[in-house]
Motif scaffolding. Structure first.
Motif, PDB file in Angstrom:
ATOM      1  N   LEU A  17       0.796  -1.224   0.000  1.00  0.00           N
ATOM      2  CA  LEU A  17       0.000   0.000   0.000  1.00  0.00           C
ATOM      3  C   LEU A  17       0.830   1.276   0.000  1.00  0.00           C
ATOM      4  CD1 LEU A  17      -2.973  -1.033   2.296  1.00  0.00           C
ATOM      5  CD2 LEU A  17      -3.104  -0.300  -0.085  1.00  0.00           C
ATOM      6  N   GLY A  18       2.143   1.142  -0.006  1.00  0.00           N
ATOM      7  CA  GLY A  18       2.992   2.323  -0.174  1.00  0.00           C
ATOM      8  C   GLY A  18       4.097   2.458   0.842  1.00  0.00           C
ATOM      9  N   GLY A  19       3.786   2.208   2.113  1.00  0.00           N
ATOM     10  CA  GLY A  19       4.769   2.468   3.157  1.00  0.00           C
ATOM     11  C   GLY A  19       5.310   1.235   3.838  1.00  0.00           C
ATOM     12  N   THR A  20       5.022   0.068   3.303  1.00  0.00           N
ATOM     13  CA  THR A  20       5.557  -1.167   3.886  1.00  0.00           C
ATOM     14  C   THR A  20       6.945  -1.422   3.317  1.00  0.00           C
ATOM     15  OG1 THR A  20       3.321  -2.081   4.043  1.00  0.00           O
ATOM     16  CG2 THR A  20       5.146  -3.638   4.193  1.00  0.00           C
ATOM     17  N   SER A  21       7.899  -1.707   4.173  1.00  0.00           N
ATOM     18  CA  SER A  21       9.264  -1.942   3.697  1.00  0.00           C
ATOM     19  C   SER A  21       9.321  -3.193   2.831  1.00  0.00           C
ATOM     20  CB  SER A  21      10.228  -2.093   4.874  1.00  0.00           C
ATOM     21  OG  SER A  21       9.986  -3.304   5.561  1.00  0.00           O
ATOM     22  N   LYS A  22      10.304  -3.253   1.950  1.00  0.00           N
ATOM     23  CA  LYS A  22      10.466  -4.431   1.104  1.00  0.00           C
ATOM     24  C   LYS A  22      10.754  -5.661   1.956  1.00  0.00           C
ATOM     25  CE  LYS A  22      10.400  -5.978  -3.102  1.00  0.00           C
ATOM     26  NZ  LYS A  22       9.210  -5.790  -3.971  1.00  0.00           N
ATOM     27  N   LEU A  23      11.465  -5.471   3.060  1.00  0.00           N
ATOM     28  CA  LEU A  23      11.761  -6.581   3.970  1.00  0.00           C
ATOM     29  C   LEU A  23      10.461  -7.208   4.471  1.00  0.00           C
ATOM     30  CD1 LEU A  23      14.074  -8.048   5.627  1.00  0.00           C
ATOM     31  CD2 LEU A  23      13.512  -6.444   7.458  1.00  0.00           C
ATOM     32  N   GLU A  24       9.530  -6.363   4.957  1.00  0.00           N
ATOM     33  CA  GLU A  24       8.244  -6.871   5.446  1.00  0.00           C
ATOM     34  C   GLU A  24       7.447  -7.497   4.309  1.00  0.00           C
ATOM     35  OE1 GLU A  24       6.507  -3.827   8.565  1.00  0.00           O
ATOM     36  OE2 GLU A  24       7.763  -2.790   7.099  1.00  0.00           O
ATOM     37  N   GLU A  25       7.477  -6.854   3.154  1.00  0.00           N
ATOM     38  CA  GLU A  25       6.716  -7.357   2.001  1.00  0.00           C
ATOM     39  C   GLU A  25       7.126  -8.782   1.644  1.00  0.00           C
ATOM     40  OE1 GLU A  25       7.199  -6.582  -2.627  1.00  0.00           O
ATOM     41  OE2 GLU A  25       6.569  -4.762  -1.566  1.00  0.00           O
ATOM     42  N   LEU A  26       8.434  -9.048   1.672  1.00  0.00           N
ATOM     43  CA  LEU A  26       8.921 -10.384   1.333  1.00  0.00           C
ATOM     44  C   LEU A  26       8.537 -11.403   2.403  1.00  0.00           C
ATOM     45  CD1 LEU A  26      12.427  -9.412  -0.071  1.00  0.00           C
ATOM     46  CD2 LEU A  26      10.430 -10.144  -1.377  1.00  0.00           C
ATOM     47  N   ILE A  27       8.559 -10.984   3.669  1.00  0.00           N
ATOM     48  CA  ILE A  27       8.130 -11.876   4.754  1.00  0.00           C
ATOM     49  C   ILE A  27       6.650 -12.223   4.585  1.00  0.00           C
ATOM     50  CG2 ILE A  27       7.709 -11.994   7.245  1.00  0.00           C
ATOM     51  CD1 ILE A  27      10.258 -10.255   7.582  1.00  0.00           C
ATOM     52  N   ILE A  28       5.851 -11.217   4.238  1.00  0.00           N
ATOM     53  CA  ILE A  28       4.420 -11.447   4.039  1.00  0.00           C
ATOM     54  C   ILE A  28       4.197 -12.363   2.837  1.00  0.00           C
ATOM     55  CG2 ILE A  28       2.227 -10.324   3.496  1.00  0.00           C
ATOM     56  CD1 ILE A  28       3.498  -7.808   4.962  1.00  0.00           C
ATOM     57  N   ALA A  29       4.988 -12.162   1.766  1.00  0.00           N
ATOM     58  CA  ALA A  29       4.870 -13.028   0.589  1.00  0.00           C
ATOM     59  C   ALA A  29       5.113 -14.483   0.972  1.00  0.00           C
ATOM     60  CB  ALA A  29       5.858 -12.583  -0.485  1.00  0.00           C
ATOM     61  N   ARG A  30       6.121 -14.694   1.798  1.00  0.00           N
ATOM     62  CA  ARG A  30       6.422 -16.051   2.268  1.00  0.00           C
ATOM     63  C   ARG A  30       5.234 -16.623   3.035  1.00  0.00           C
ATOM     64  NH1 ARG A  30       8.206 -17.963   7.201  1.00  0.00           N
ATOM     65  NH2 ARG A  30       9.482 -19.866   7.181  1.00  0.00           N
ATOM     66  N   GLU A  31       4.654 -15.800   3.920  1.00  0.00           N
ATOM     67  CA  GLU A  31       3.515 -16.263   4.710  1.00  0.00           C
ATOM     68  C   GLU A  31       2.318 -16.608   3.827  1.00  0.00           C
ATOM     69  OE1 GLU A  31       3.141 -17.071   7.780  1.00  0.00           O
ATOM     70  OE2 GLU A  31       5.145 -16.506   8.423  1.00  0.00           O
TER      71      GLU A  31
END
Length: 577
Positions: free
Chosen positions: A268-282
């Motif tokens: 949505l714009g302000g989520t770090s790429k680090l968090e985004e990749l963790i969420i993708a894994r989940e």
């Protein structure tokens, strides 16, 4: 959270952003005086596709203009639907003299339905062949009796890509419109936010408590399911998937056992790429853990909400429509569509097994070099154990010294290295200096950070002193050369020199003492004292290397913690030989 932004004038943000997009992508052109963008070349023999909506959701929608996706896009103000006049200009630009027709894709928001609907009606009145489809795939609301219906969210990007590929290959407007309805009926979207966003020139649009998460909100921050307690990525994704597939929800997405799905994970714009990749894994692990198969996964900033910290998950069922996968894979020049690196042997997404490392194992050294006798080897092992215990005992002191010029973890880092040394002590080859130093170099990597790199270089470089020695007893001067080689390696790659306020300022003076005395009896004590003196002198040195070099000089007044640590372990060695 403030509304601080890097803009010029609030009233110019949309126009300047559109100009910036065309400057980056010259294949996208802007209609003069309008917030309308289109492909540089429009093929009037193929169905044209137009979409649009409020700005602030970049890269939607202009970022999806390109062959194989949108033909044109119309932008409104930030979070505001574009006016009918602009929409009509966009339709005219791509529908005039185009017998194949034009499809207008609209997100289910009242303003968009009204303004795009009026634009389509006026275009038809002028004799243009135009159809319109309104998409709504929001799964957050559990009842279907809302007058506005389900909100249109980032799942619409699936429609952009699939029908854009259909148009590119020459399919008819009727077949494309039919596919659009089917795609919309087979997908759902839901997400969450950790905090609000703010319009240019304004403060936050809404509030989310520090210990809460807003679930099921729309891309403008409008409320959804409500607030839940802040939790882990694992539980957050679980709550979303649970809600999307809730059996008593009128907006659920029905997933049968073994269902193949394509997924969009929208930042949505302000989520770090680090968090985004963790969420993708989940997302992958949880969907596949429930018996579904994720065959495509697209992640990134696809339909943002300015700087909002959060994400949306869109699921598209493809089991009964496998052709959609071919259309998702079809080439596009649209700059915003994610380009995934797929396997050469399998187009479907899968969880790849890690490849086996090809590096030499610590216990697999082929060359041994000169050998110490067993008594000397036992002594070396004893010294190394004492070095580790000494560094562990210095953890608090080193952290305190590091707090003024670094991030306060120098002692903790050395303690990690000491722990790795103690754990690996039994497996070290203390009989062969060449192997031992190489092994220490590998163990040092476990320290992490720059310290791990420095010590790995030190030991690996030092090993060269024994590399060419094939047999016989160890030459005592070889240890002096080892220190020279190790420090030269650190200086070569680390960039630090004596006087730069680093560990070198403890070890280099000690090296000079050893070289001047030829390593004779009694010189070890003097070398140890030189190391301690060198470490103390770092308190008055100007830092020219390492993290301390970025800190104001008046804040760096204590001894360098790296130099203190080096002097300490060096003196453990000299006092035991």
């Amino acid at each position: 959270m403030s509304g601080k932004k890097l803009i010029n004038k609030v009233e110019d943000v949309v126009d300047e952003a559109l100009d910036g997009l065309t400057m980056i992508n010259p294949g996208i052109r802007r209609i003069k005086g309008q917030r309308v963008l289109l492909r540089e070349t429009v093929d009037k023999k193929k169905v044209a596709i137009l979409s649009g909506g409020g700005s602030g959701h970049e890269p939607f929608c202009a970022g999806y203009i390109g062959t194989g996706m949108l033909t044109a896009g119309v932008a409104g103000g930030v979070f505001a639907s574009p006016p009918t006049s602009s929409i009509l200009e966009g339709i005219r630009a791509i529908a005039t003299n185009n017998p194949a027709g034009t499809l207008v894709l609209v997100f289910n928001y009242t303003g968009d339905r009204l303004n795009f609907g009026m634009g389509v009606e006026r275009a038809r009145a002028q004799g243009l062949k135009v159809e319109m489809f309104v998409n709504g795939e929001d799964c957050s609301l559990t009842t279907a009796d809302k007058t506005a219906g389900r909100r249109g969210l980032c799942g619409t990007m699936f429609i952009f890509k699939i029908v854009g590929a259909m148009a590119e290959r020459g399919d008819s407007l009727d077949s494309i419109l039919k596919a659009t309805r089917s795609i919309s009926a087979n997908m759902g979207t839901m997400g969450l936010s950790l905090g609000p966003c703010s319009l240019p020139g304004q403060g936050p649009l809404f509030k989310v408590a520090e210990d809460k998460i807003e679930m099921g909100l729309g891309v403008h921050g409008e409320a959804g399911v409500g607030e839940v307690s802040h939790t882990t990525a694992n539980l957050a994704v679980k709550q979303i998937i649970d809600h999307m597939t809730k059996s008593d929800s009128a907006t659920r997405i029905d997933l049968r056992a073994g269902e193949k799905v394509a997924v969009i994970l929208n930042n949505l714009g302000g989520t770090s790429k680090l968090e985004e990749l963790i969420i993708a894994r989940e997302v992958v692990m949880q969907l596949e853990g429930r018996g579904f198969k994720v065959v495509r996964l697209y992640a990134g900033h696809m339909m943002t909400s300015l700087e909002m910290s959060g994400f949306l998950i869109s699921l598209l069922k493809v089991s009964d429509n496998l052709e959609w996968l071919e259309l998702l894979d079809a080439p596009t020049s649209a700059p915003a569509w994610p380009a995934n690196l797929m396997s050469d042997n399998n187009r479907d997404r899968f969880n790849p097994e890690p490849v086996e490392p090809s590096s030499i194992k610590v216990d697999d050294w082929k060359m041994t070099g000169v050998k110490l006798n067993d008594a000397a080897a036992v002594k070396v092992q004893s010294i190394l154990e004492e070095v580790a215990r000494t560094l562990q005992g210095l953890e608090a002191k080193l952290n305190l010294l590091d707090s003024g010029s670094g991030d306060g973890d120098c002692g903790s880092t050395h303690a990690v290295g000491a722990k790795a040394l103690l754990e690996g002590l039994a497996g070290l080859d203390c009989n062969h200096p060449w192997i031992l130093l190489q092994q220490l170099g590998v163990l040092a990597e476990r320290m992490g950070g720059s310290s791990g790199g420095v010590y790995s270089l030190l030991f690996t470089g030092a090993a060269r002193a024994f590399q060419d020695q094939v047999g016989g007893e160890v030459d005592p001067l070889a240890w002096v050369r080892a220190l020279r080689f190790g420090l030269e390696t650190v200086m070569k790659y680390g960039g630090a020199e004596p006087g730069d306020r680093t560990m070198i300022d403890a070890l280099y003076p000690a090296l000079l003492v050893l070289e001047e005395t030829g390593g004779k009896t009694g010189s070890l004590t003097a070398a140890g004292e030189a190391a301690l003196t060198g470490a103390k002198k770092t308190a008055t040195m100007v830092a020219r290397a390492g993290r301390a070099s970025y800190v104001s000089r008046d804040k760096v007044s204590e001894e360098d913690p790296g130099a203190v640590a080096a002097a300490a372990w060096f003196n453990v060695i000299t006092s035991n030989l």
